[in-house]
Scaffold this motif. Sequence first.
Motif, PDB file in Angstrom:
ATOM      1  N   VAL A 119       0.862  -1.183   0.000  1.00 25.12           N
ATOM      2  CA  VAL A 119       0.000   0.000   0.000  1.00 25.12           C
ATOM      3  C   VAL A 119       0.898   1.233   0.000  1.00 25.12           C
ATOM      4  O   VAL A 119       1.741   1.397   0.888  1.00 25.12           O
ATOM      5  CB  VAL A 119      -0.956   0.012   1.219  1.00 25.12           C
ATOM      6  N   GLU A 123      -1.946   6.272   0.316  1.00 21.09           N
ATOM      7  CA  GLU A 123      -3.159   5.498   0.569  1.00 21.09           C
ATOM      8  C   GLU A 123      -3.258   5.027   2.016  1.00 21.09           C
ATOM      9  O   GLU A 123      -4.193   4.320   2.377  1.00 21.09           O
ATOM     10  CB  GLU A 123      -3.226   4.292  -0.383  1.00 21.09           C
ATOM     11  N   THR A 125      -4.063   4.862   5.909  1.00 21.64           N
ATOM     12  CA  THR A 125      -5.198   5.319   6.702  1.00 21.64           C
ATOM     13  C   THR A 125      -4.738   5.558   8.143  1.00 21.64           C
ATOM     14  O   THR A 125      -3.575   5.348   8.480  1.00 21.64           O
ATOM     15  CB  THR A 125      -6.343   4.300   6.629  1.00 21.64           C
ATOM     16  N   SER A 142      -6.962   9.944   5.175  1.00 23.06           N
ATOM     17  CA  SER A 142      -5.567  10.373   5.287  1.00 23.06           C
ATOM     18  C   SER A 142      -5.397  11.166   6.589  1.00 23.06           C
ATOM     19  O   SER A 142      -6.380  11.528   7.246  1.00 23.06           O
ATOM     20  CB  SER A 142      -5.199  11.250   4.091  1.00 23.06           C
TER      21      SER A 142
END
Length: 177
Positions: A119, A123, A125, A142
């Motif tokens: 990832v 991207e 989290t 984000s």
Amino acid sequence: MANALPRLLEIAPAPSRPRHKDWGEVEGILAVGLPDDYKELIGLYGGSHWDDYLYVLEPDCPNRHYDLLKWAEYQFDDLEDLWTVEKKPAELETEGAVVIPWATTDNGECLYWLVLPGVEPNEWTVMVNEVRGPRWEHHSVSCTQFLASALTGELRSDILSSLFPLATHQFRRLGAV
């Protein structure tokens, strides 16, 4: 993930002096790239304190207590020890999954990026961990989306203080102690 820096600029105008970082050096030390929105956030706001509660960590922060590189080092070791006595959150059960801190609070809660194999940093989290307990929250946003949405009340956390955010937002750049 969307970059919510324009929303943050509406909430709290950035100081006039941008901060410049050698992101190649920082990312080399961390052995991982960092999200572009975070780099832009630090460039505009630096290490910062929001609404008398949330601290955004900065690599080589003038206030050594909020240095992203030191936090990352210590948190990695502390969490590895924690996983020997406490169950990992489900999001971290994937082989190679790690968290990197990007913010903390006056109470000691920690906000992390969830870093999963394959990832890209843009991207990543956000994960929130309570200070003295096993609760974790995952937010599919984000770091700038999290901060902007938490400040406007669009995003609520059961872990962060119910007194956050303030009705009138306050921002200050962290200086040397």
